[in-house]
Design an enzyme around this catalytic site. Structure first.
Site, PDB file in Angstrom:
ATOM      1  N   TYR A 143       6.201  10.844 -50.579  1.00 30.82           N
ATOM      2  CA  TYR A 143       6.302   9.967 -51.780  1.00 30.82           C
ATOM      3  C   TYR A 143       5.810   8.626 -51.781  1.00 30.82           C
ATOM      4  O   TYR A 143       6.146   7.835 -50.570  1.00 30.82           O
ATOM      5  CB  TYR A 143       7.904  10.243 -51.980  1.00 30.82           C
ATOM      6  CG  TYR A 143       8.382   9.511 -53.367  1.00 30.82           C
ATOM      7  CD1 TYR A 143       7.799  10.094 -54.492  1.00 30.82           C
ATOM      8  CD2 TYR A 143       9.009   8.442 -53.367  1.00 30.82           C
ATOM      9  CE1 TYR A 143       8.237   9.681 -55.926  1.00 30.82           C
ATOM     10  CE2 TYR A 143       9.324   7.614 -54.791  1.00 30.82           C
ATOM     11  CZ  TYR A 143       8.896   8.305 -56.005  1.00 30.82           C
ATOM     12  OH  TYR A 143       9.382   7.831 -57.090  1.00 30.82           O
TER      13      TYR A 143
ATOM     14  N   ASP B  24       2.493   3.358 -46.039  1.00 24.89           N
ATOM     15  CA  ASP B  24       3.572   3.219 -47.102  1.00 24.89           C
ATOM     16  C   ASP B  24       4.728   3.154 -46.083  1.00 24.89           C
ATOM     17  O   ASP B  24       5.359   4.025 -45.866  1.00 24.89           O
ATOM     18  CB  ASP B  24       3.891   4.331 -48.050  1.00 24.89           C
ATOM     19  CG  ASP B  24       4.757   4.216 -48.767  1.00 24.89           C
ATOM     20  OD1 ASP B  24       5.547   3.242 -48.604  1.00 24.89           O
ATOM     21  OD2 ASP B  24       4.796   4.837 -49.676  1.00 24.89           O
TER      22      ASP B  24
ATOM     23  N   LYS C  55      12.380  -1.398 -50.514  1.00 24.74           N
ATOM     24  CA  LYS C  55      13.841  -1.030 -50.116  1.00 24.74           C
ATOM     25  C   LYS C  55      14.167  -2.499 -49.062  1.00 24.74           C
ATOM     26  O   LYS C  55      14.467  -3.302 -49.944  1.00 24.74           O
ATOM     27  CB  LYS C  55      13.657   0.122 -49.307  1.00 24.74           C
ATOM     28  CG  LYS C  55      13.217   1.185 -50.357  1.00 24.74           C
ATOM     29  CD  LYS C  55      13.622   2.689 -49.857  1.00 24.74           C
ATOM     30  CE  LYS C  55      13.404   3.706 -51.045  1.00 24.74           C
ATOM     31  NZ  LYS C  55      12.187   4.415 -51.187  1.00 24.74           N
TER      32      LYS C  55
HETATM   33  C1  LIG Z   1      11.385   4.817 -52.313  1.00 28.95           C
HETATM   34  C2  LIG Z   1       9.871   5.053 -51.791  1.00 28.95           C
HETATM   35  C3  LIG Z   1       8.894   4.394 -52.566  1.00 28.95           C
HETATM   36  C4  LIG Z   1       8.949   3.934 -54.199  1.00 28.95           C
HETATM   37  O1  LIG Z   1       9.882   2.803 -54.078  1.00 28.95           O
HETATM   38  P1  LIG Z   1      10.654   2.478 -55.448  1.00 28.95           P
HETATM   39  O2  LIG Z   1      10.983   1.166 -55.128  1.00 28.95           O
HETATM   40  O3  LIG Z   1      11.525   3.717 -55.678  1.00 28.95           O
HETATM   41  O4  LIG Z   1       9.810   2.549 -56.644  1.00 28.95           O
HETATM   42  C5  LIG Z   1       7.536   4.412 -52.076  1.00 28.95           C
HETATM   43  N1  LIG Z   1       7.329   4.922 -50.922  1.00 28.95           N
HETATM   44  C6  LIG Z   1       8.196   5.287 -50.228  1.00 28.95           C
HETATM   45  C7  LIG Z   1       7.984   5.730 -48.926  1.00 28.95           C
HETATM   46  C8  LIG Z   1       9.701   5.402 -50.583  1.00 28.95           C
HETATM   47  O5  LIG Z   1      10.401   5.951 -49.848  1.00 28.95           O
END
Ligand SMILES: *Cc1c(COP(=O)(O)O)cnc(C)c1O
Length: 429
Positions: free
Chosen positions: A144, A239, A267
């Site tokens: 994601y 990511d 995060k």
């Molecule tokens: C949570 C998450 C996102 C998206 O971040 P948001 O602040 O919710 O937009 C993207 N990549 C990873 C791996 C994530 O865990």
């Protein structure tokens, strides 16, 4: 436990907010039942609107690595708030946090702050495309990267064809530029690169996946991706929205010793306020506006409140790197305890863990990609989730999410959790 007030609040919320929530996973659709409404939280505990105390294993999906309402973060935010919350004009604290982040993370010279992980990944991909002058990207099924169009893609028909939208509203035009690969499958990636020669700008992945439960890269997988990227002139985007400042000061790049070309954050970097960031070496970052032609902007990007929270969080992690080993040891302790009670209960399971990310998949088969994660018994997970909630333990309300430990958790909390798991499993058997 009683959830009377939560239930009433959820009914009211549904009248005015789609599904009653501002982000879908909160709605409990994957586990059934109604969500708990939180009133406040401190350290490792959530206190809900009915007065129930819950041990928290999601830490707001990662950011609260030091526990909720962590005093240095709160103090920094309160202090800044008195002085104005956004100016749309440069402030010194933006450079302070940028300098600190660049010193903590390997292989980056410059960093740009945004307001979410979604924005970070979306912008990183635009930068990669602009820098390479190529349109396509490769992503992995089950990873994601936020909810921007390029990532809401599922596998198309045929092994080497492009993806198709997995949400209405994402156009076929966008989908055709995202190629889908299987996590931990280098041959699949190589196939895609060969079939799309000189067309792929970047490969993006979670270096340790947390969005299909926790899935760990097989030995050689990330090294192999690095090599394929170099051979094909493709940028490797990590990511690290989940793994950044969680697995180590320098995230997965440091822990697993792999060099990415662009790194995305979210995060933890915001200390619980809405912050994302993307970073790379000068050569690539200098392609961004206003230095270069690739456009990216944000009215509230780098606002003082968000930067104060992030700076307080990163400073504490930077000055106390033993937090990472402490978290990892706590998670290993939980892992060991869970292994014992799961074995005793004779329920098929696989536990994946790295550092402070862990998940229990209710399948005996190794869980290495989205398809193997999907083999987990969701019925068991649902009952397990609700059983744990009744015992006062808040787990992610989906089998496809990692648990995130926070350093406010005590060994007593972990023992309580292991005993609760034992009790719940026995009721399932
Ligand atoms: C949570 C998450 C996102 C998206 O971040 P948001 O602040 O919710 O937009 C993207 N990549 C990873 C791996 C994530 O865990």
């Amino acid at each position: 436990m009683i959830y009377k007030r939560s239930s009433a609040l959820f009914a009211e919320a549904q009248k005015y907010i789609p599904g009653g929530v501002n982000s879908p996973v909160r709605a409990f659709n994957a586990v059934g039942g109604e969500p708990v409404f939180v009133k406040e939280a401190k350290g490792a505990y959530l206190y809900d609107e009915d007065g129930n105390k819950l041990i928290d294993y999601i830490a707001s999906w990662g950011p609260m690595i030091l526990g909720h309402a962590h005093q240095p973060v709160i103090d920094a935010v309160v202090d800044k708030a008195q002085k104005g919350t956004s100016f749309g004009i440069p402030t010194e604290i933006e450079t302070e946090i940028a300098k600190l982040a660049v010193s903590m993370v390997p292989n980056i010279d410059k960093i740009r702050f945004v307001n979410s992980g979604t924005e970070a990944c979306m912008s990183a991909v635009r930068l990669a495309r602009g820098y390479k002058g190529r349109d396509k990207i490769i992503k992995f099924a089950g990873c994601y990267h936020g909810h921007s169009d390029s990532f809401l893609i599922q596998a198309g028909s045929g092994a080497v064809t492009f993806g198709s939208p997995n949400s209405p509203g994402v156009t076929q035009g966008t989908a055709k530029d995202t190629l889908l690969a299987r996590y931990n499958d280098l041959d699949n990636v190589e196939e895609l690169l060969k079939a799309n020669k000189e067309e792929v700008a970047a490969i993006i992945l979670e270096p340790v996946a947390g969005n299909m439960g926790c899935i760990i890269p097989k030995p050689g997988f990330l090294e192999g991706l690095r090599k394929l990227c170099d051979e094909h002139g493709v940028l490797l985007i990590f990511d690290e929205v989940m793994t950044g400042f969680r697995l180590a000061k320098g995230g997965a790049q440091e822990l697993l010793n792999i060099k990415a070309d662009i790194v995305c954050f979210g995060k933890v970097i915001g200390g619980g306020l809405p912050v994302g960031a993307f970073a790379s070496r000068n050569e690539i970052m200098n392609h961004l506006a206003p230095l270069g032609p690739v456009y990216q902007a944000g009215t509230l990007s780098g606002n003082p409140l968000a930067m104060a929270a992030g700076l307080a969080m990163l400073s504490e992690l930077n000055e106390n790197p033993e937090i990472f080993s402490s978290l990892s040891e706590k998670t290993a302790y939980l892992h060991k305890g869970l292994t014992k009670v799961l074995n005793d209960a004779k329920i098929p399971y696989t536990i994946n863990r790295l550092g402070s990310m862990i998940s229990v998949h209710f399948t005996e088969e190794a869980v290495v990609d989205f398809d193997s994660a999907a083999k987990g018994n969701n019925d068991t997970f649902k009952k397990f989730f609700h059983g744990m909630l009744a015992e006062g333990v808040y787990l992610p309300p989906s089998a496809f999410e990692s648990w995130f430990l926070n350093d406010a958790l005590t060994y007593d909390d972990l023992d309580y959790t292991i005993n609760a798991v034992n009790k719940v499993l026995r009721s399932l058997a």
